[in-house]
Motif scaffolding. Structure first.
Motif, PDB file in Angstrom:
ATOM      1  N   ASP A 115     -18.335 -26.952  -0.668  1.00  0.00           N
ATOM      2  CA  ASP A 115     -16.944 -26.936  -0.189  1.00  0.00           C
ATOM      3  C   ASP A 115     -16.533 -28.240   0.487  1.00  0.00           C
ATOM      4  O   ASP A 115     -15.500 -28.303   1.152  1.00  0.00           O
ATOM      5  CB  ASP A 115     -16.758 -25.764   0.791  1.00  0.00           C
ATOM      6  N   GLU A 134     -24.232 -34.379  -6.337  1.00  0.00           N
ATOM      7  CA  GLU A 134     -22.794 -34.650  -6.416  1.00  0.00           C
ATOM      8  C   GLU A 134     -22.154 -35.080  -5.104  1.00  0.00           C
ATOM      9  O   GLU A 134     -20.985 -35.480  -5.093  1.00  0.00           O
ATOM     10  CB  GLU A 134     -22.091 -33.402  -6.957  1.00  0.00           C
ATOM     11  N   PHE A 172     -24.859 -34.324 -18.124  1.00  0.00           N
ATOM     12  CA  PHE A 172     -25.172 -35.575 -17.406  1.00  0.00           C
ATOM     13  C   PHE A 172     -25.060 -35.422 -15.887  1.00  0.00           C
ATOM     14  O   PHE A 172     -25.751 -36.112 -15.142  1.00  0.00           O
ATOM     15  CB  PHE A 172     -24.247 -36.699 -17.883  1.00  0.00           C
TER      16      PHE A 172
HETATM   17  C1  LIG Z   1     -18.306 -23.964 -13.666  1.00  0.00           C
HETATM   18  C2  LIG Z   1     -19.166 -25.212 -13.696  1.00  0.00           C
HETATM   19  C3  LIG Z   1     -19.759 -25.615 -14.883  1.00  0.00           C
HETATM   20  C4  LIG Z   1     -20.537 -26.770 -14.910  1.00  0.00           C
HETATM   21  N1  LIG Z   1     -21.120 -27.134 -16.082  1.00  0.00           N
HETATM   22  C5  LIG Z   1     -21.894 -28.232 -16.109  1.00  0.00           C
HETATM   23  C6  LIG Z   1     -22.571 -28.605 -17.305  1.00  0.00           C
HETATM   24  O1  LIG Z   1     -22.471 -27.922 -18.328  1.00  0.00           O
HETATM   25  N2  LIG Z   1     -23.322 -29.726 -17.284  1.00  0.00           N
HETATM   26  C7  LIG Z   1     -23.458 -30.510 -16.166  1.00  0.00           C
HETATM   27  O2  LIG Z   1     -24.150 -31.520 -16.208  1.00  0.00           O
HETATM   28  N3  LIG Z   1     -22.843 -30.173 -15.034  1.00  0.00           N
HETATM   29  C8  LIG Z   1     -22.064 -29.067 -14.971  1.00  0.00           C
HETATM   30  N4  LIG Z   1     -21.459 -28.724 -13.806  1.00  0.00           N
HETATM   31  C9  LIG Z   1     -21.618 -29.622 -12.638  1.00  0.00           C
HETATM   32  C10 LIG Z   1     -22.972 -29.396 -11.989  1.00  0.00           C
HETATM   33  O3  LIG Z   1     -23.145 -28.010 -11.759  1.00  0.00           O
HETATM   34  C11 LIG Z   1     -23.012 -30.175 -10.664  1.00  0.00           C
HETATM   35  O4  LIG Z   1     -22.770 -31.544 -10.904  1.00  0.00           O
HETATM   36  C12 LIG Z   1     -24.373 -30.014 -10.020  1.00  0.00           C
HETATM   37  O5  LIG Z   1     -24.651 -28.643  -9.770  1.00  0.00           O
HETATM   38  C13 LIG Z   1     -24.416 -30.773  -8.705  1.00  0.00           C
HETATM   39  O6  LIG Z   1     -25.618 -30.433  -8.063  1.00  0.00           O
HETATM   40  P1  LIG Z   1     -25.770 -30.561  -6.509  1.00  0.00           P
HETATM   41  O7  LIG Z   1     -27.110 -30.010  -6.174  1.00  0.00           O
HETATM   42  O8  LIG Z   1     -25.414 -31.934  -6.064  1.00  0.00           O
HETATM   43  O9  LIG Z   1     -24.636 -29.634  -5.897  1.00  0.00           O
HETATM   44  P2  LIG Z   1     -24.409 -28.067  -6.033  1.00  0.00           P
HETATM   45  O10 LIG Z   1     -25.020 -27.540  -7.292  1.00  0.00           O
HETATM   46  O11 LIG Z   1     -22.956 -27.883  -5.806  1.00  0.00           O
HETATM   47  O12 LIG Z   1     -25.249 -27.457  -4.839  1.00  0.00           O
HETATM   48  C14 LIG Z   1     -24.922 -27.746  -3.505  1.00  0.00           C
HETATM   49  C15 LIG Z   1     -25.497 -26.642  -2.641  1.00  0.00           C
HETATM   50  O13 LIG Z   1     -25.356 -27.021  -1.276  1.00  0.00           O
HETATM   51  C16 LIG Z   1     -24.893 -25.907  -0.533  1.00  0.00           C
HETATM   52  N5  LIG Z   1     -24.155 -26.408   0.630  1.00  0.00           N
HETATM   53  C17 LIG Z   1     -22.972 -27.076   0.676  1.00  0.00           C
HETATM   54  N6  LIG Z   1     -22.648 -27.373   1.940  1.00  0.00           N
HETATM   55  C18 LIG Z   1     -23.654 -26.891   2.723  1.00  0.00           C
HETATM   56  C19 LIG Z   1     -23.893 -26.888   4.126  1.00  0.00           C
HETATM   57  N7  LIG Z   1     -23.041 -27.440   4.985  1.00  0.00           N
HETATM   58  N8  LIG Z   1     -25.033 -26.274   4.581  1.00  0.00           N
HETATM   59  C20 LIG Z   1     -25.910 -25.681   3.747  1.00  0.00           C
HETATM   60  N9  LIG Z   1     -25.745 -25.671   2.399  1.00  0.00           N
HETATM   61  C21 LIG Z   1     -24.625 -26.269   1.900  1.00  0.00           C
HETATM   62  C22 LIG Z   1     -23.994 -25.152  -1.496  1.00  0.00           C
HETATM   63  O14 LIG Z   1     -23.876 -23.801  -1.086  1.00  0.00           O
HETATM   64  C23 LIG Z   1     -24.753 -25.316  -2.809  1.00  0.00           C
HETATM   65  O15 LIG Z   1     -25.717 -24.302  -2.949  1.00  0.00           O
HETATM   66  C24 LIG Z   1     -20.707 -27.557 -13.737  1.00  0.00           C
HETATM   67  C25 LIG Z   1     -20.113 -27.151 -12.546  1.00  0.00           C
HETATM   68  C26 LIG Z   1     -19.350 -25.993 -12.514  1.00  0.00           C
HETATM   69  C27 LIG Z   1     -18.713 -25.575 -11.205  1.00  0.00           C
END
Ligand SMILES: Cc1cc2nc3c(=O)[nH]c(=O)nc-3n(C[C@H](O)[C@H](O)[C@H](O)COP(=O)(O)OP(=O)(O)OC[C@H]3O[C@@H](n4cnc5c(N)ncnc54)[C@H](O)[C@@H]3O)c2cc1C
Length: 318
Positions: free
Chosen positions: A82, A290, A301
């Motif tokens: 968020d 991200e 990617f």
């Molecule tokens: C509907 C959808 C479809 C997608 N499809 C694809 C795809 O096909 N291919 C692709 O490459 N990418 C896709 N993506 C993008 C991909 O999911 C993200 O780029 C990736 O998950 C990023 O990973 P991350 O670990 O950085 O963040 P996230 O997966 O967003 O995980 C972050 C985590 O941190 C937690 N968090 C946040 N703030 C706090 C806090 N203050 N304290 C504790 N915990 C916290 C959240 O609850 C979450 O669990 C998609 C995204 C969505 C929404």
């Protein structure tokens, strides 16, 4: 153990087809060598004088020598990311490039949408045009929705235009016959006209475009649909050809961050050591995924970037 299957375009999927199975497999693996605090919602982070991080959550806090911020971006907040990670990074001195939607559906002018809603198109070419200049072009699949357009090529185009769209007149142009030259399509039209000259124009279009598109296409080309094919003159044929190669829609805006699959912006990359993912400003602070100002087109990617930077941050800590 989960098995994987290879699909079109060299993409791997979990054999069961369930995303939850991928999560379960990862959690199981991590649990082998780490403790996981579930439902952990970090409210803030402070660096103490003895160089440890104090992470507050609920009414509690924990201390840690190192900290990896892996809070995701600010798109699709229903998944948990968020934007609260940005506030934490900022409080520790990092600059944040304001997030904007990157892979996101596009809202079009309402014209034709009522008729086209739900229509999926394959093997089309979509271009974004501004002041007569093509900004970007994609070939593949897309679909019309109640508000505009969505689907793989639209998401990819949106990544490049979300910065451009404010205050500018942007046009989405569809090439419905990208495999044909203008002359080839002209010859095809002439053959159809010759074959079914006594039939109405609508009948001819059934051979050339999806039935659901005929009404709006005919209106767009300003052709009288009740005419017989043999009555089509050269000017009208030219209008049809333009319609096939350059069916235009006015873009209004992209959908907002909460409907974007990925965002642009985040913790600026200049302040992160790319070899370790450690902050150049705060010792022991790492970033991955991200939350960083990195984004990529559709195709896995973004997940790859999250996994790779996560691996790098984790193995840099040791
Ligand atoms: C509907 C959808 C479809 C997608 N499809 C694809 C795809 O096909 N291919 C692709 O490459 N990418 C896709 N993506 C993008 C991909 O999911 C993200 O780029 C990736 O998950 C990023 O990973 P991350 O670990 O950085 O963040 P996230 O997966 O967003 O995980 C972050 C985590 O941190 C937690 N968090 C946040 N703030 C706090 C806090 N203050 N304290 C504790 N915990 C916290 C959240 O609850 C979450 O669990 C998609 C995204 C969505 C929404």
């Amino acid at each position: 153990m989960q098995t994987r299957k290879l699909e079109r375009g060299g993409r791997y999927f979990i054999s069961s087809g369930k995303a939850q199975d991928a999560v379960d497999a990862l959690v199981k693996k991590v649990k082998k060598f780490s403790k996981i605090l579930a439902s952990f919602d970090a409210k803030g982070v402070k660096k103490s004088n003895d160089f440890t991080f104090i992470i507050s959550y609920g009414n509690n806090s924990i201390k840690s020598k190192n900290l990896i911020l892996a809070c995701g971006g600010a798109s699709y907040p229903s998944t948990g990311s968020d934007g609260s990670g940005y506030a934490i990074a900022k409080s520790l001195g990092h600059a944040i490039k304001p997030p904007i939607p990157a892979l996101v559906p596009i809202v079009l002018d309402k014209e034709y949408l009522k008729e086209l809603q739900g229509l999926k198109l394959k093997n089309v070419e979509a271009s974004v045009i501004s002041s007569g200049k093509t900004l970007s072009k994609e070939f593949g699949e897309m679909e019309f929705t109640s508000f505009g357009v969505d689907g793989p090529i639209i998401l990819t185009l949106s990544r490049l235009i979300s910065e451009e769209i404010s205050g500018k007149k942007l046009i989405l142009s569809l090439n419905l016959k990208p495999a044909l030259s203008k002359e080839q399509l002209n010859q095809r039209l002439l053959r159809e006209i010759d074959k079914i000259g006594r039939c109405h124009v609508n009948i001819m279009f059934k051979e050339l475009i999806p039935v659901q598109m005929i009404r709006s296409f005919v209106n767009y080309c300003e052709i009288n649909a009740t005419k017989r094919c043999s009555q089509i003159n050269k000017v009208e044929r030219e209008k049809m050809l333009n319609g096939f190669f350059d069916f235009r829609f006015n873009m209004i805006k992209t959908k907002d961050l909460k409907e974007a699959i990925v965002k642009r912006g985040g913790v600026v990359t200049d302040e992160i050591n790319q070899k370790t993912m450690e902050s150049k400003l705060v010792k022991g602070l790492y970033f991955c995924g991200e939350i960083i100002d990195v984004d990529a087109p559709t195709g896995g990617f973004n997940l790859k970037a999250a996994f790779s930077t996560g691996y790098l941050a984790g193995s840099s800590i040791g």
